[in-house]
Motif scaffolding. Structure first.
Motif, mmCIF file in Angstrom:
data_model
loop_
_atom_site.group_PDB
_atom_site.id
_atom_site.type_symbol
_atom_site.label_atom_id
_atom_site.label_comp_id
_atom_site.label_asym_id
_atom_site.label_seq_id
_atom_site.Cartn_x
_atom_site.Cartn_y
_atom_site.Cartn_z
ATOM 1 N N VAL A 157 -14.548 7.251 -10.652
ATOM 2 C CA VAL A 157 -14.871 7.294 -9.220
ATOM 3 C C VAL A 157 -15.936 8.351 -8.942
ATOM 4 O O VAL A 157 -16.903 8.096 -8.215
ATOM 5 C CB VAL A 157 -13.601 7.569 -8.389
ATOM 6 N N GLU A 209 -4.309 -0.378 -9.631
ATOM 7 C CA GLU A 209 -5.178 0.716 -10.068
ATOM 8 C C GLU A 209 -4.881 1.028 -11.535
ATOM 9 O O GLU A 209 -3.764 0.807 -12.010
ATOM 10 C CB GLU A 209 -4.914 1.925 -9.152
ATOM 11 N N ARG A 264 0.787 -1.228 0.000
ATOM 12 C CA ARG A 264 0.000 0.000 0.000
ATOM 13 C C ARG A 264 0.820 1.280 0.000
ATOM 14 O O ARG A 264 0.366 2.316 0.489
ATOM 15 C CB ARG A 264 -0.968 0.027 1.197
ATOM 16 N N VAL A 294 -9.524 -5.795 -5.934
ATOM 17 C CA VAL A 294 -9.387 -4.342 -5.764
ATOM 18 C C VAL A 294 -10.702 -3.650 -6.091
ATOM 19 O O VAL A 294 -11.316 -3.041 -5.227
ATOM 20 C CB VAL A 294 -8.232 -3.788 -6.629
ATOM 21 N N VAL A 302 -12.099 -0.800 -7.453
ATOM 22 C CA VAL A 302 -12.269 0.502 -6.789
ATOM 23 C C VAL A 302 -13.725 0.953 -6.797
ATOM 24 O O VAL A 302 -14.265 1.381 -5.765
ATOM 25 C CB VAL A 302 -11.379 1.564 -7.468
ATOM 26 N N ASN A 303 -14.384 0.854 -7.956
ATOM 27 C CA ASN A 303 -15.769 1.320 -8.047
ATOM 28 C C ASN A 303 -16.705 0.516 -7.143
ATOM 29 O O ASN A 303 -17.687 1.047 -6.618
ATOM 30 C CB ASN A 303 -16.264 1.252 -9.494
ATOM 31 N N LEU A 337 -11.770 -1.790 -12.707
ATOM 32 C CA LEU A 337 -12.471 -0.974 -11.713
ATOM 33 C C LEU A 337 -13.580 -1.748 -10.997
ATOM 34 O O LEU A 337 -14.046 -1.325 -9.938
ATOM 35 C CB LEU A 337 -13.068 0.273 -12.384
#
Length: 435
Positions: free
Chosen positions: A118, A338, A21, A381, A383-384, A376
């Protein structure tokens, strides 16, 4: 140790740093600077760091990033996005699964204003999830539609993904923006088709919404005129050659502010919040860009891109087989990295291979950005998915990932269509700007 081995070691260290991270930009700075020091000495490494930082910071074309980000944030703070959703809701909300389809259409419209996946998922999630919950939509369909619809922000121009790709590959931002229009609209239609199929097979997933009168439909269009006008003027202005992408960004940001002031929907507090958020996002993107231009010379000196390129081109699987391998690599990386990080890491390696195989670089940019969209909403992961989870805390994360699965299939279909018919992406840039 050979230079290629040092290059692979640098990539391994980078992946470890990302896994624990460390922010993407700082991880790339560390690996790029350290690698250059090993291969070329400390003095040369520091020289690259200073020169690339100045070069990027003084690049006038990069003004497009903060201006488009500001335009999207202003649209959020002045509630223009809500007006867009209300218009889509009024026109198609009454059909089965219509609210979910309206959410996808709203996401597409907001994406054309913000350029951020995002922001699209967060804004439309706040606007639409409560409405779909009120009409007893299955949580997996409602959250899946928002998470997947939000990904359109990285494909439909103005897109920060296209800006980053253009800078990394020295392609035209304007051509890439135009190339994303038709594929973005096609993917929006595919998402709506996926919702229609789901709700036809299992009607309980998305019941019909309330019918609206023609007067209400007309009023909704009038309410959405400010945001629709800004979209048409900015993207249409680029399309017809009235102004460059940078000028389009300035026009769009100015019109968004003007529309919010005239409509009395933009407060001073909202404006300052939009400016603050835009500065933070721009700083993040700029750090990633500068880091990319530090790690790029390290990879070039290590001859890693040449090694990988020769290994791929020597495979006896044909140009489309190699393309499939590259896209599969993006899908795997999307499970852990990402999107911006993937672009920065892979372009120096894959882009020379693609051009050597004779693929159009603008078309490849669209396909890559579309593939990044999948990341995404891909576990772990996604993110969305986590953005939607923050808006809908009562919906289990596993349920949201189940909900995005049909939309992932629609994205795969979109990639296949673009591969079979590249003219879908190239028609607008070739007819309006030329090759």
């Amino acid at each position: 140790m050979s230079t290629v081995a040092i290059g692979f070691l640098g990539l391994a260290v980078l992946l470890v740093l990302l896994a624990i991270r460390i922010p993407v930009a700082f991880a790339m700075f560390a690996v790029g600077l350290g690698g250059l020091m090993i291969l070329n000495g400390p003095a040369q490494a520091l020289s690259v760091l200073s020169s690339e930082t100045f070069s990027l910071a003084s690049n006038a074309e990069l003004v497009v990033i903060p201006l488009f980000i500001l335009m999207g944030n202003i649209a959020t703070e002045s509630r223009m996005s809500r007006a867009l959703y209300d218009a889509a809701y009024a026109w198609i909300g009454s059909i089965r699964g219509g609210l979910a389809s309206a959410t996808v259409v709203g996401c597409a419209g907001f994406a054309a204003l913000s350029g951020s996946s995002v922001a699209s998922a967060l804004t439309m999630g706040r606007v639409s999830l409560s409405e779909m919950d009120r009409f007893n939509y299955a949580p997996r369909l409602s959250t899946g539609a928002v998470a997947a619809g939000g990904t359109l922000g990285i494909l439909i121009p103005p897109s920060t993904g296209f800006v980053l790709y253009a800078i990394l590959t020295r392609e035209s931002i304007g051509r890439l923006f135009l190339a994303g229009v038709l594929p973005g609209l096609m993917l929006t239609v595919l998402f709506v088709i996926a919702i229609s199929i789901l709700t036809t097979v299992k009607p309980s997933l998305g019941p019909k919404g309330p019918k609206t009168t023609w007067r209400r439909k007309a009023e909704s269009i009038v309410g959405a005129l400010p945001i629709l006008s800004i979209i048409v003027l900015t993207i249409g202005g680029i399309y017809f050659g009235l102004f460059s992408p940078v000028e389009a960004a300035a026009v769009g940001a100015g019109l968004a502010i003007l529309g919010g002031v005239i409509g009395r929907t933009l407060t001073l507090k909202g404006f300052l919040t939009a400016v603050k958020d835009s500065i933070a996002t721009t700083a993040t993107v700029m750090l990633i860009l500068i880091a990319a231009h530090v790690i790029g010379p390290f990879l070039a000196l290590s001859h890693l891109p040449t090694f990988v390129g020769e290994a791929l081109t020597n495979l006896d699987i044909g140009r489309y087989g190699i393309l499939a391998l590259i896209l599969c690599a993006y899908l795997v990386l999307g499970c852990f990295l990402e999107g911006f990080a993937m672009l920065v890491l892979t372009m120096p390696i894959f882009f020379p291979v693609i051009t050597a195989l004779g693929f159009d670089p603008v078309w490849f940019g669209v396909v890559v950005v579309l593939t990044l969209e999948m990341g995404l909403i891909t576990p772990p992961v996604g993110v969305n998915v986590f953005i939607v989870k923050s808006v809908a805390p009562n919906v289990p994360i596993g349920e949201i990932f189940r909900g995005v699965a049909p939309f992932m299939l629609a994205m795969v279909v979109a990639v296949l269509i673009l591969t079979l018919f590249p003219s879908i992406a190239l028609f607008l840039p070739n007819t309006m700007i030329g090759s």
